[in-house]
Scaffold this motif. Structure first.
Motif, PDB file in Angstrom:
ATOM      1  N   ALA A  42       6.919 -53.139 -55.144  1.00 26.52           N
ATOM      2  CA  ALA A  42       7.206 -54.401 -55.832  1.00 26.52           C
ATOM      3  C   ALA A  42       7.549 -55.467 -54.791  1.00 26.52           C
ATOM      4  CB  ALA A  42       8.371 -54.202 -56.787  1.00 26.52           C
ATOM      5  N   GLU A  43       6.809 -56.583 -54.815  1.00 28.61           N
ATOM      6  CA  GLU A  43       7.034 -57.607 -53.779  1.00 28.61           C
ATOM      7  C   GLU A  43       8.384 -58.302 -53.966  1.00 28.61           C
ATOM      8  OE1 GLU A  43       3.724 -60.185 -52.962  1.00 28.61           O
ATOM      9  OE2 GLU A  43       4.933 -61.541 -51.756  1.00 28.61           O
ATOM     10  N   ASN A  44       8.809 -58.506 -55.193  1.00 28.00           N
ATOM     11  CA  ASN A  44      10.063 -59.232 -55.422  1.00 28.00           C
ATOM     12  C   ASN A  44      10.973 -58.658 -56.511  1.00 28.00           C
ATOM     13  OD1 ASN A  44      10.135 -61.628 -53.587  1.00 28.00           O
ATOM     14  ND2 ASN A  44       8.139 -62.009 -54.511  1.00 28.00           N
ATOM     15  N   CYS A  45      10.391 -58.076 -57.566  1.00 22.89           N
ATOM     16  CA  CYS A  45      11.193 -57.862 -58.781  1.00 22.89           C
ATOM     17  C   CYS A  45      12.202 -56.728 -58.691  1.00 22.89           C
ATOM     18  CB  CYS A  45      10.278 -57.682 -59.994  1.00 22.89           C
ATOM     19  SG  CYS A  45       9.311 -56.173 -59.928  1.00 22.89           S
ATOM     20  N   MET A  46      12.220 -55.985 -57.590  1.00 20.65           N
ATOM     21  CA  MET A  46      13.224 -54.925 -57.464  1.00 20.65           C
ATOM     22  C   MET A  46      14.303 -55.274 -56.443  1.00 20.65           C
ATOM     23  SD  MET A  46      10.962 -51.513 -57.773  1.00 20.65           S
ATOM     24  CE  MET A  46      11.024 -50.560 -59.259  1.00 20.65           C
ATOM     25  N   LYS A  47      14.341 -56.538 -56.044  1.00 24.39           N
ATOM     26  CA  LYS A  47      15.416 -56.984 -55.144  1.00 24.39           C
ATOM     27  C   LYS A  47      16.684 -57.187 -55.974  1.00 24.39           C
ATOM     28  CE  LYS A  47      11.993 -58.793 -51.932  1.00 24.39           C
ATOM     29  NZ  LYS A  47      11.209 -59.944 -51.459  1.00 24.39           N
ATOM     30  N   SER A  48      17.834 -57.270 -55.306  1.00 24.03           N
ATOM     31  CA  SER A  48      19.088 -57.247 -56.069  1.00 24.03           C
ATOM     32  C   SER A  48      19.283 -58.493 -56.925  1.00 24.03           C
ATOM     33  CB  SER A  48      20.282 -57.025 -55.140  1.00 24.03           C
ATOM     34  OG  SER A  48      20.377 -58.070 -54.195  1.00 24.03           O
ATOM     35  N   GLY A  89      10.197 -48.356 -54.374  1.00 23.76           N
ATOM     36  CA  GLY A  89      11.147 -49.415 -54.703  1.00 23.76           C
ATOM     37  C   GLY A  89      11.547 -50.210 -53.472  1.00 23.76           C
ATOM     38  N   HIS A  90      11.625 -51.526 -53.623  1.00 26.34           N
ATOM     39  CA  HIS A  90      11.986 -52.426 -52.515  1.00 26.34           C
ATOM     40  C   HIS A  90      12.833 -53.535 -53.093  1.00 26.34           C
ATOM     41  CE1 HIS A  90      11.402 -54.976 -48.922  1.00 26.34           C
ATOM     42  NE2 HIS A  90      11.164 -55.963 -49.758  1.00 26.34           N
ATOM     43  N   CYS A  91      14.085 -53.703 -52.714  1.00 28.35           N
ATOM     44  CA  CYS A  91      14.874 -52.909 -51.800  1.00 28.35           C
ATOM     45  C   CYS A  91      16.313 -52.961 -52.313  1.00 28.35           C
ATOM     46  CB  CYS A  91      14.778 -53.477 -50.376  1.00 28.35           C
ATOM     47  SG  CYS A  91      15.014 -55.288 -50.339  1.00 28.35           S
ATOM     48  N   SER A  95      19.195 -60.980 -48.138  1.00 24.98           N
ATOM     49  CA  SER A  95      18.392 -62.046 -48.754  1.00 24.98           C
ATOM     50  C   SER A  95      18.051 -61.686 -50.195  1.00 24.98           C
ATOM     51  CB  SER A  95      17.071 -62.234 -48.007  1.00 24.98           C
ATOM     52  OG  SER A  95      17.276 -62.829 -46.763  1.00 24.98           O
ATOM     53  N   GLN A  96      17.695 -62.721 -50.951  1.00 22.30           N
ATOM     54  CA  GLN A  96      17.312 -62.531 -52.355  1.00 22.30           C
ATOM     55  C   GLN A  96      18.332 -61.657 -53.108  1.00 22.30           C
ATOM     56  OE1 GLN A  96      12.964 -61.884 -51.185  1.00 22.30           O
ATOM     57  NE2 GLN A  96      12.734 -62.975 -53.110  1.00 22.30           N
ATOM     58  N   ALA A  97      19.589 -61.857 -52.725  1.00 18.90           N
ATOM     59  CA  ALA A  97      20.705 -61.191 -53.400  1.00 18.90           C
ATOM     60  C   ALA A  97      21.365 -62.215 -54.321  1.00 18.90           C
ATOM     61  CB  ALA A  97      21.702 -60.677 -52.366  1.00 18.90           C
ATOM     62  N   VAL A 141      17.986 -49.838 -47.202  1.00 17.15           N
ATOM     63  CA  VAL A 141      18.562 -50.973 -46.462  1.00 17.15           C
ATOM     64  C   VAL A 141      17.414 -51.714 -45.783  1.00 17.15           C
ATOM     65  CG1 VAL A 141      20.050 -51.664 -44.549  1.00 17.15           C
ATOM     66  CG2 VAL A 141      20.786 -49.836 -46.112  1.00 17.15           C
ATOM     67  N   ASN A 142      17.444 -53.030 -45.914  1.00 17.59           N
ATOM     68  CA  ASN A 142      16.405 -53.883 -45.351  1.00 17.59           C
ATOM     69  C   ASN A 142      17.028 -54.804 -44.308  1.00 17.59           C
ATOM     70  OD1 ASN A 142      13.635 -54.615 -45.532  1.00 17.59           O
ATOM     71  ND2 ASN A 142      14.091 -56.401 -46.816  1.00 17.59           N
ATOM     72  N   GLU A 143      16.459 -54.831 -43.119  1.00 14.79           N
ATOM     73  CA  GLU A 143      16.763 -55.862 -42.108  1.00 14.79           C
ATOM     74  C   GLU A 143      18.243 -55.952 -41.722  1.00 14.79           C
ATOM     75  OE1 GLU A 143      15.041 -59.476 -43.619  1.00 14.79           O
ATOM     76  OE2 GLU A 143      13.031 -58.653 -43.633  1.00 14.79           O
ATOM     77  N   THR A 164       4.959 -50.943 -43.744  1.00 20.53           N
ATOM     78  CA  THR A 164       5.367 -51.273 -45.107  1.00 20.53           C
ATOM     79  C   THR A 164       4.924 -52.640 -45.620  1.00 20.53           C
ATOM     80  OG1 THR A 164       7.470 -52.006 -44.191  1.00 20.53           O
ATOM     81  CG2 THR A 164       7.392 -49.780 -45.115  1.00 20.53           C
ATOM     82  N   GLU A 165       4.665 -53.596 -44.726  1.00 25.52           N
ATOM     83  CA  GLU A 165       4.395 -54.961 -45.222  1.00 25.52           C
ATOM     84  C   GLU A 165       3.316 -55.622 -44.374  1.00 25.52           C
ATOM     85  OE1 GLU A 165       8.050 -57.213 -45.728  1.00 25.52           O
ATOM     86  OE2 GLU A 165       9.112 -55.466 -46.497  1.00 25.52           O
ATOM     87  N   LEU A 166       2.250 -54.884 -44.130  1.00 27.39           N
ATOM     88  CA  LEU A 166       1.255 -55.365 -43.164  1.00 27.39           C
ATOM     89  C   LEU A 166       0.547 -56.635 -43.634  1.00 27.39           C
ATOM     90  CD1 LEU A 166      -0.426 -54.887 -40.576  1.00 27.39           C
ATOM     91  CD2 LEU A 166      -1.898 -53.381 -41.930  1.00 27.39           C
ATOM     92  N   LEU A 214      -0.161 -52.966 -47.416  1.00 30.05           N
ATOM     93  CA  LEU A 214      -0.441 -54.382 -47.171  1.00 30.05           C
ATOM     94  C   LEU A 214       0.527 -55.215 -48.007  1.00 30.05           C
ATOM     95  CD1 LEU A 214      -2.961 -55.294 -45.405  1.00 30.05           C
ATOM     96  CD2 LEU A 214      -3.120 -52.945 -46.202  1.00 30.05           C
ATOM     97  N   TRP A 215       0.923 -56.403 -47.456  1.00 28.49           N
ATOM     98  CA  TRP A 215       1.877 -57.217 -48.208  1.00 28.49           C
ATOM     99  C   TRP A 215       1.129 -58.222 -49.094  1.00 28.49           C
ATOM    100  CZ3 TRP A 215       6.195 -55.500 -49.545  1.00 28.49           C
ATOM    101  CH2 TRP A 215       7.231 -56.319 -50.000  1.00 28.49           C
ATOM    102  N   GLY A 216       0.379 -57.661 -50.045  1.00 29.19           N
ATOM    103  CA  GLY A 216      -0.368 -58.485 -50.983  1.00 29.19           C
ATOM    104  C   GLY A 216      -1.807 -58.009 -51.089  1.00 29.19           C
TER     105      GLY A 216
HETATM  106  C1  XIL Z   1       8.999 -62.038 -49.359  1.00 36.12           C
HETATM  107  C2  XIL Z   1       8.064 -62.208 -50.547  1.00 36.12           C
HETATM  108  O1  XIL Z   1       6.766 -61.866 -50.132  1.00 36.12           O
HETATM  109  C3  XIL Z   1       8.112 -63.624 -51.054  1.00 36.12           C
HETATM  110  O2  XIL Z   1       7.349 -63.736 -52.261  1.00 36.12           O
HETATM  111  C4  XIL Z   1       9.544 -64.049 -51.300  1.00 36.12           C
HETATM  112  O3  XIL Z   1       9.579 -65.402 -51.664  1.00 36.12           O
HETATM  113  C5  XIL Z   1      10.396 -63.827 -50.066  1.00 36.12           C
HETATM  114  O4  XIL Z   1      10.299 -62.469 -49.676  1.00 36.12           O
HETATM  115  N1  XIL Z   1      10.539 -59.034 -45.543  1.00 36.12           N
HETATM  116  C6  XIL Z   1      10.720 -58.360 -46.726  1.00 36.12           C
HETATM  117  C7  XIL Z   1      10.091 -58.861 -47.961  1.00 36.12           C
HETATM  118  O5  XIL Z   1      11.307 -57.258 -46.722  1.00 36.12           O
HETATM  119  O6  XIL Z   1      10.843 -58.571 -49.097  1.00 36.12           O
HETATM  120  C8  XIL Z   1       9.800 -60.351 -47.874  1.00 36.12           C
HETATM  121  O7  XIL Z   1       9.053 -60.683 -49.039  1.00 36.12           O
HETATM  122  C9  XIL Z   1       9.071 -60.684 -46.604  1.00 36.12           C
HETATM  123  C10 XIL Z   1       9.871 -60.307 -45.391  1.00 36.12           C
END
Ligand code: XIL
Length: 382
Positions: free
Chosen positions: A60-66, A97-99, A104-106, A149-151, A255-257, A321-323
């Motif tokens: 999930a690119e965004n919807c599983m963030k906190s 699941g991510h993340c 960020s995005q908390a 844990v991310n970053e 994970t996000e190529l 791939l990241w998309g």
């Molecule tokens: C990015 C998304 O792709 C965007 O749609 C959102 O606006 C910001 O976050 N590292 C990560 C991802 O772990 O969650 C990020 O995704 C890109 C950088």
């Protein structure tokens, strides 16, 4: 000569008969994409056609963030994340699941005491445990793993001075991994970060993995985000990082190529989503289309990356791939809003780029030698 002809014939047969990347790369490791909520809502048939043909897993690119999952304290919103997992199950995709824990995005409440300061140690630890426990239990049995844990680490190898670290020190990492494991003992647990080819960062991540293992805390894999460019990171350093992580007894995941083809004149790379720069014409040179010469560079870059993945397939459990297609990519909006980027494997018409055929053709060829040459490390890293 005959052997050579045989290899060519076999390779051609593989490409002709293969349905997609998952039928070639997917024999060795998971190959996946990041998906957004609108793509999982069932109306995007073009995305689904590409996904079904080429990929066997998704994140999930965004919807599983906190932030999206727990916008207010104690109020969990699972609709979009549920729809992502439903979509994965309906389309034969292993879901990740991510993340669980990221600065960020908390949601704002998470790092607040309600009076303009940070919460106490006890309060933040309890909030993290509650978030992780609720979310991991909710998806129990339906996900292969979680980016726990991310970053957490800076490029210089120090811990990021996020609210998480300021309040809990590096204990927040132990707390997060332990809580995730307790909530679902069967789910895989990952640490995920960018710029993993930078030696100081790579070594700090290795130390973190060692520390977790010494304390008996589960960690299954390290995710190298791999937001790369046409000329960064140095591929020898990137390849070396895979071996470094694997030596600590974890799997490695890409994970996000994506491959940024646009100019990057602000002196950093990485993927810190807090970065933002003003749009200027010179930063957006391919608004009317990608020149063939750059398409060729992109193909070569993907071929070089996948040659590395092929050599390390025994250590890799996933490449994501990241998309799906270029117009979906976050790199059209980051770190400069409103650019036209071409970082993915499918173009704006959902057509495979030349890189796809090249990856499929070369995946089963005899392994080439490792990338050689000294690490040419400057600021330009993944
Ligand atoms: C990015 C998304 O792709 C965007 O749609 C959102 O606006 C910001 O976050 N590292 C990560 C991802 O772990 O969650 C990020 O995704 C890109 C950088």
């Amino acid at each position: 000569m005959r052997k050579c002809l045989l290899v060519v014939a076999l390779t051609a047969a593989v490409v002709a008969s293969a349905q997609g990347l998952k039928d070639v790369v997917g024999h060795d490791c998971l190959i996946g994409v990041a998906l957004n909520e609108w793509q999982c809502a069932g109306q995007d048939s073009a995305t689904t056609a590409v996904v079904r043909r080429h990929f066997n897993c998704a994140v999930a690119e965004n919807c599983m963030k906190s932030g999206p999952l727990q916008p207010q304290e104690g109020v969990f919103r699972f609709e979009q994340a549920d729809s992502f997992v439903d979509y994965c199950e309906a389309n034969g995709l292993t879901a990740t699941g991510h993340c669980l824990v990221w600065h960020s995005q908390a949601p704002a409440w998470l790092f607040s005491d309600g009076k303009g300061g940070l919460p106490s140690r006890e309060v933040l630890a309890e909030r993290l445990r509650r978030h992780i426990t609720t979310v991991v239990r909710h998806f129990k049995g339906r996900l292969r793993g979680w980016d726990v844990v991310n970053e957490a680490i800076e490029d210089d190898g120090t811990f990021r001075r996020s609210p998480l670290y300021q309040v809990l020190g590096e204990d927040f990492i132990d707390i997060a991994f332990a809580a995730a494991h307790e909530a679902d003992p069967d789910v895989e647990l990952y640490y995920n970060d960018y710029s993993m080819a930078v030696p100081a960062k790579r070594d700090a991540v290795c130390r973190m993995v060692r520390r977790l293992k010494e304390r008996g805390i589960r960690i299954d894999a390290v995710g190298m985000q791999s937001h790369v460019g046409l000329d960064y990171p140095d591929l020898a350093a990137y390849e070396a990082a895979i071996d470094s992580f694997a030596a600590y007894g974890v799997k490695v995941m890409v994970t996000e190529l994506d491959v940024n083809v646009l100019p990057n004149p602000w002196g950093f790379s990485g993927a810190d989503i807090a970065q933002s720069y003003e749009l200027q014409q010179r930063l957006n040179p391919y608004a009317d289309g990608l020149p063939d010469s750059v398409q060729r560079q992109l193909t070569q870059r993907y071929a070089d990356l996948f040659a590395i993945y092929r050599r390390h397939r025994h250590q890799l459990s996933r490449i994501s791939l990241w998309g799906v297609a270029d117009h979906h990519s976050w790199l059209n909006g980051w770190p400069v809003e409103g650019r036209t980027n071409y970082p993915l494997l499918f173009d704006r018409n959902y057509q495979p780029k030349p890189a796809v055929e090249r990856i499929m053709r070369e995946w089963n060829m005899a392994p080439a030698a490792s990338v050689s040459g000294g690490a040419r490390l400057g600021h330009g890293e993944e």
